[in-house]
Design a protein around this motif. Structure first.
Motif, PDB file in Angstrom:
ATOM      1  N   TYR A   1      13.210   2.209   4.073  1.00  0.00           N
ATOM      2  CA  TYR A   1      12.269   1.249   3.514  1.00  0.00           C
ATOM      3  C   TYR A   1      12.980   0.217   2.647  1.00  0.00           C
ATOM      4  N   PHE A   2      12.464  -1.029   2.709  1.00  0.00           N
ATOM      5  CA  PHE A   2      12.951  -2.076   1.817  1.00  0.00           C
ATOM      6  C   PHE A   2      12.551  -1.721   0.398  1.00  0.00           C
ATOM      7  N   ARG A   3      13.347  -2.169  -0.532  1.00  0.00           N
ATOM      8  CA  ARG A   3      13.062  -1.956  -1.950  1.00  0.00           C
ATOM      9  C   ARG A   3      13.110  -3.317  -2.628  1.00  0.00           C
ATOM     10  N   ILE A   4      12.093  -3.633  -3.421  1.00  0.00           N
ATOM     11  CA  ILE A   4      12.052  -4.914  -4.115  1.00  0.00           C
ATOM     12  C   ILE A   4      11.764  -4.680  -5.595  1.00  0.00           C
TER      13      ILE A   4
ATOM     14  N   ILE B   1       9.078  11.926 -19.305  1.00  0.00           N
ATOM     15  CA  ILE B   1       8.365  12.903 -18.480  1.00  0.00           C
ATOM     16  C   ILE B   1       9.421  13.690 -17.716  1.00  0.00           C
ATOM     17  N   SER B   2       9.327  14.985 -17.785  1.00  0.00           N
ATOM     18  CA  SER B   2      10.349  15.853 -17.212  1.00  0.00           C
ATOM     19  C   SER B   2      10.465  15.700 -15.702  1.00  0.00           C
ATOM     20  N   GLU B   3      11.686  15.849 -15.232  1.00  0.00           N
ATOM     21  CA  GLU B   3      11.970  15.820 -13.799  1.00  0.00           C
ATOM     22  C   GLU B   3      11.134  16.885 -13.094  1.00  0.00           C
ATOM     23  N   GLY B   4      10.555  16.511 -11.976  1.00  0.00           N
ATOM     24  CA  GLY B   4       9.753  17.435 -11.183  1.00  0.00           C
ATOM     25  C   GLY B   4       8.263  17.396 -11.492  1.00  0.00           C
ATOM     26  N   ARG B   5       7.849  16.748 -12.602  1.00  0.00           N
ATOM     27  CA  ARG B   5       6.412  16.711 -12.937  1.00  0.00           C
ATOM     28  C   ARG B   5       5.658  15.834 -11.939  1.00  0.00           C
ATOM     29  N   PRO B   6       4.497  16.298 -11.495  1.00  0.00           N
ATOM     30  CA  PRO B   6       3.673  15.459 -10.607  1.00  0.00           C
ATOM     31  C   PRO B   6       2.862  14.444 -11.408  1.00  0.00           C
ATOM     32  N   LEU B   7       2.673  13.274 -10.822  1.00  0.00           N
ATOM     33  CA  LEU B   7       1.903  12.192 -11.443  1.00  0.00           C
ATOM     34  C   LEU B   7       0.895  11.662 -10.442  1.00  0.00           C
ATOM     35  N   ARG B   8      -0.194  11.111 -10.938  1.00  0.00           N
ATOM     36  CA  ARG B   8      -1.094  10.300 -10.094  1.00  0.00           C
ATOM     37  C   ARG B   8      -0.886   8.861 -10.530  1.00  0.00           C
ATOM     38  N   LEU B   9      -0.410   8.028  -9.628  1.00  0.00           N
ATOM     39  CA  LEU B   9      -0.094   6.640  -9.918  1.00  0.00           C
ATOM     40  C   LEU B   9      -1.166   5.724  -9.344  1.00  0.00           C
ATOM     41  N   GLU B  10      -1.560   4.740 -10.121  1.00  0.00           N
ATOM     42  CA  GLU B  10      -2.475   3.703  -9.646  1.00  0.00           C
ATOM     43  C   GLU B  10      -1.743   2.373  -9.754  1.00  0.00           C
ATOM     44  N   LEU B  11      -1.599   1.711  -8.621  1.00  0.00           N
ATOM     45  CA  LEU B  11      -0.881   0.441  -8.567  1.00  0.00           C
ATOM     46  C   LEU B  11      -1.851  -0.680  -8.228  1.00  0.00           C
ATOM     47  N   THR B  12      -1.655  -1.819  -8.844  1.00  0.00           N
ATOM     48  CA  THR B  12      -2.357  -3.036  -8.444  1.00  0.00           C
ATOM     49  C   THR B  12      -1.301  -4.025  -8.002  1.00  0.00           C
ATOM     50  N   LEU B  13      -1.396  -4.422  -6.734  1.00  0.00           N
ATOM     51  CA  LEU B  13      -0.431  -5.344  -6.155  1.00  0.00           C
ATOM     52  C   LEU B  13      -0.992  -6.752  -6.230  1.00  0.00           C
ATOM     53  N   TYR B  14      -0.192  -7.655  -6.779  1.00  0.00           N
ATOM     54  CA  TYR B  14      -0.619  -9.044  -6.972  1.00  0.00           C
ATOM     55  C   TYR B  14       0.027  -9.947  -5.925  1.00  0.00           C
TER      56      TYR B  14
ATOM     57  N   GLU C   1       0.871   1.824   4.621  1.00  0.00           N
ATOM     58  CA  GLU C   1       0.976   0.627   5.461  1.00  0.00           C
ATOM     59  C   GLU C   1       0.702  -0.632   4.639  1.00  0.00           C
ATOM     60  N   GLU C   2      -0.309  -0.590   3.773  1.00  0.00           N
ATOM     61  CA  GLU C   2      -0.606  -1.737   2.903  1.00  0.00           C
ATOM     62  C   GLU C   2       0.571  -2.034   1.981  1.00  0.00           C
ATOM     63  N   LEU C   3       1.179  -0.970   1.447  1.00  0.00           N
ATOM     64  CA  LEU C   3       2.326  -1.151   0.559  1.00  0.00           C
ATOM     65  C   LEU C   3       3.505  -1.763   1.318  1.00  0.00           C
ATOM     66  N   ILE C   4       3.768  -1.283   2.515  1.00  0.00           N
ATOM     67  CA  ILE C   4       4.869  -1.828   3.324  1.00  0.00           C
ATOM     68  C   ILE C   4       4.624  -3.316   3.616  1.00  0.00           C
ATOM     69  N   GLN C   5       3.390  -3.654   4.020  1.00  0.00           N
ATOM     70  CA  GLN C   5       3.076  -5.055   4.299  1.00  0.00           C
ATOM     71  C   GLN C   5       3.273  -5.920   3.055  1.00  0.00           C
ATOM     72  N   HIS C   6       2.845  -5.393   1.911  1.00  0.00           N
ATOM     73  CA  HIS C   6       2.999  -6.143   0.664  1.00  0.00           C
ATOM     74  C   HIS C   6       4.476  -6.348   0.340  1.00  0.00           C
ATOM     75  N   ILE C   7       5.280  -5.309   0.495  1.00  0.00           N
ATOM     76  CA  ILE C   7       6.711  -5.401   0.173  1.00  0.00           C
ATOM     77  C   ILE C   7       7.405  -6.401   1.099  1.00  0.00           C
ATOM     78  N   VAL C   8       7.099  -6.338   2.383  1.00  0.00           N
ATOM     79  CA  VAL C   8       7.717  -7.271   3.335  1.00  0.00           C
ATOM     80  C   VAL C   8       7.330  -8.707   2.997  1.00  0.00           C
ATOM     81  N   LYS C   9       6.060  -8.917   2.709  1.00  0.00           N
ATOM     82  CA  LYS C   9       5.575 -10.261   2.368  1.00  0.00           C
ATOM     83  C   LYS C   9       6.239 -10.768   1.083  1.00  0.00           C
ATOM     84  N   THR C  10       6.311  -9.895   0.073  1.00  0.00           N
ATOM     85  CA  THR C  10       6.913 -10.296  -1.202  1.00  0.00           C
ATOM     86  C   THR C  10       8.400 -10.546  -1.041  1.00  0.00           C
TER      87      THR C  10
END
Length: 187
Positions: free
Chosen positions: A8-11, A114-127, A166-175
């Motif tokens: 995956y691309f990283r931006i 936050i300790s390594e291995g801890r699970p998180l619930r992440l909420e992202l807003t893509l602009y 898929e939405e995240l990939i499309q956003h990353i490619v576009k950005t």
């Protein structure tokens, strides 16, 4: 670095980000918590019962019916205010941050360790689309940042829906495309 990460691309970009630290089985349970939909359904049912009781009481004692109706309106206003306050708190929790992101993970500077291995619930807003993506993730590392006051946290996504990924990939490619075009203009 795993094979998946290299696919995956990283931006680096600015997103809205909030997170909740989970225990191994999901968000920590708080006594008395009930899903908002259950509470709203229960309130709607109670409103119907109050309206029916008011119709019966109104014939016998109009003043008592008026008094109960005023109390009910007051309660509705309080519930509406609390609902608006809850939405406001959600918006405040969402902070705009510069992150390094791919379809399989995210890295960002954080005030909290936050300790390594801890699970998180992440909420992202893509602009600029304000597209919301929710995913669980696991802390890969949380090291002191160069400023000595923060931590640099890396999180791998897991349990992200195919649609969200898929939405995240499309956003990353576009950005990434936009960022490359901007670099070409600046040369």
């Amino acid at each position: 670095m795993s094979e998946e990460r290299r696919r995956y691309f990283r931006i680096t970009e600015t997103v809205g980000l909030s997170y909740t630290v989970l225990d191994e089985f999901g968000p920590a349970d708080v006594a008395g918590d009930a899903p908002a939909s259950d509470i709203l359904a229960h309130l709607t049912e109670q409103d119907k019962k109050i309206e029916m009781a008011l119709l019966e009481v109104e014939k016998e004692s109009p003043k008592v019916a008026e008094l109960v109706s005023l109390f009910n309106q007051k309660l509705e206003r309080i519930v509406n205010l609390l609902t608006m306050e809850g939405r406001l708190l959600d918006q405040i929790a969402m902070r705009i941050r510069e992150v390094n992101i791919s379809a399989c993970g995210i890295a960002f500077t954080n005030e909290e360790h936050i300790s390594e291995g801890r699970p998180l619930r992440l909420e992202l807003t893509l602009y600029p689309e304000e597209k919301k993506i929710v995913s669980d993730g696991r802390v890969v590392s949380c090291d002191p940042a160069p400023d000595g006051r923060h931590f640099y946290m890396r999180v791998d996504f897991y349990a992200m829906s195919k649609t969200a990924q898929e939405e995240l990939i499309q956003h990353i490619v576009k950005t990434q495309s936009s960022q490359l075009q901007q670099r070409q203009k600046n040369k």
